[in-house]
Design an enzyme around this catalytic site. Structure first.
Site, mmCIF file in Angstrom:
data_model
loop_
_atom_site.group_PDB
_atom_site.id
_atom_site.type_symbol
_atom_site.label_atom_id
_atom_site.label_comp_id
_atom_site.label_asym_id
_atom_site.label_seq_id
_atom_site.Cartn_x
_atom_site.Cartn_y
_atom_site.Cartn_z
ATOM 1 N N TYR A 58 0.816 2.055 10.026
ATOM 2 C CA TYR A 58 0.032 2.937 8.940
ATOM 3 C C TYR A 58 0.871 4.406 8.741
ATOM 4 C CZ TYR A 58 -2.952 3.794 4.877
ATOM 5 O OH TYR A 58 -3.490 4.236 3.832
ATOM 6 N N SER B 97 -1.646 9.083 2.105
ATOM 7 C CA SER B 97 -2.981 8.962 2.323
ATOM 8 C C SER B 97 -2.481 10.716 3.376
ATOM 9 C CB SER B 97 -3.281 8.141 3.924
ATOM 10 O OG SER B 97 -3.721 7.498 4.572
#
Length: 309
Positions: free
Chosen positions: A233, A177
């Site tokens: 995250y 990501s």
């Protein structure tokens, strides 16, 4: 699990984690359409079996379901044993399974999972702001995020590494990501250490992740220069990127890369993404299907190669 698939010696075998929905399901469809035998894995057997049936209805018969919980060592071992006895090798591993590391707060207007049209007219930044406004970070969720997104991915990779080494063209694509980019770290020391792949070790990664979780628990995330907002995250994805680079150096015979699919409409983004799961998956499968002499230890941002920083 499905029945036996007839297989020629040059058939390529792929495992996709988190394959029953979203990007993972679309990756399975696209790889199956490329003539690859796909082992679709998911925690939930009912959903996984239904996903396999959906792909078979598209005319792709070479797809098998196998249950997998990447956080459960015995589940990972069962998958490894199955692949070893069934195929004796693995050509492709797509580590897609992940969690968001946050607790969702129900939006009073849109609920937990808004329809895609909710975000019409909003740009990516506005959509991310909405996501942040409807969640909270707890120590428990942060810990779960690190355990799944880093340690779960690592557990699967280590278990399947011998099978990948039995392939003439073994490759791993870790679904990453742009939230894992090092520019999001506010501490230059942390950023430099995570980017110094010649000296970084897996043991040091463990220490850094422990340090992050302690800082999270004591409210020191800002003071220590960890990423802000969705910090668990971001840290877990950055650690996974670093681990991928360490592994690529250690195993030059394999292609080991990280790929950012883009901001995709999935459960993790609560449908706030801009790309469809099919478009996001294409940004992953394009890296899976790179030529044999393609790069390793690299990061791809929605298709093209880019910097980890």
């Amino acid at each position: 699990m499905e029945g036996t698939i007839p297989m020629s010696s040059n058939t390529r075998i792929a495992v996709v984690t988190g394959g029953s929905k979203g990007i993972g399901l679309e990756v399975c469809k696209q790889l199956a359409a490329s003539g690859i035998t796909v082992v679709l894995t998911a925690r939930d057997e009912t959903r996984g079996t239904a996903a396999v049936e959906q792909i078979k209805q598209l005319g792709h018969s070479d797809v098998i379901f196998h249950q997998l919980d990447i956080t459960d060592a015995s589940s990972v071992a069962r998958l490894s044993d199955f692949l070893k006895s069934r195929f004796g090798k693995l050509d492709i591993l797509v580590n897609n399974a992940a969690t968001d590391g946050i607790e969702h707060v129900i939006d009073p207007v849109y609920g937990v999972m808004p329809g895609g049209e909710t975000f019409d007219g909003m740009d990516a930044h506005q959509r991310t702001v909405w996501m942040w406004s409807t969640c909270r970070e707890t120590h428990e969720k942060a810990k779960q995020g690190v355990q799944t997104n880093y340690y779960g991915t690592k557990r699967v990779t280590e278990a399947l590494l011998p099978l990948l080494q039995s392939s003439s063209d073994g490759r791993i694509v870790n679904v990453s990501s742009n939230f894992g980019l090092l520019r999001l770290f506010r501490s230059e020391d942390l950023k430099n250490e995570l980017n110094n792949i010649d000296n970084l070790t897996e043991e040091r990664l463990d220490e850094l992740l422990d340090m992050f979780l302690k800082d999270f628990e004591t409210g020191a995330v800002d003071a220590r220069g960890w990423p802000a907002e969705f910090s668990a995250y971001k840290v877990a994805k950055a650690a996974m990127n670093a681990y991928s680079r360490i592994l690529a150096k250690r195993h030059p015979e394999l292609r080991i890369n990280c790929a950012h699919p883009g901001y995709v409409r999935t459960d993790i983004t609560r449908n706030s993404g801009i790309l469809t799961p099919e478009e996001g998956a294409r940004n992953i499968t394009s890296v899976v299907l790179l030529p044999e002499d393609g790069p390793t230890g690299a990061y791809f941002h929605e298709g093209p190669q880019a910097s980890f920083v």
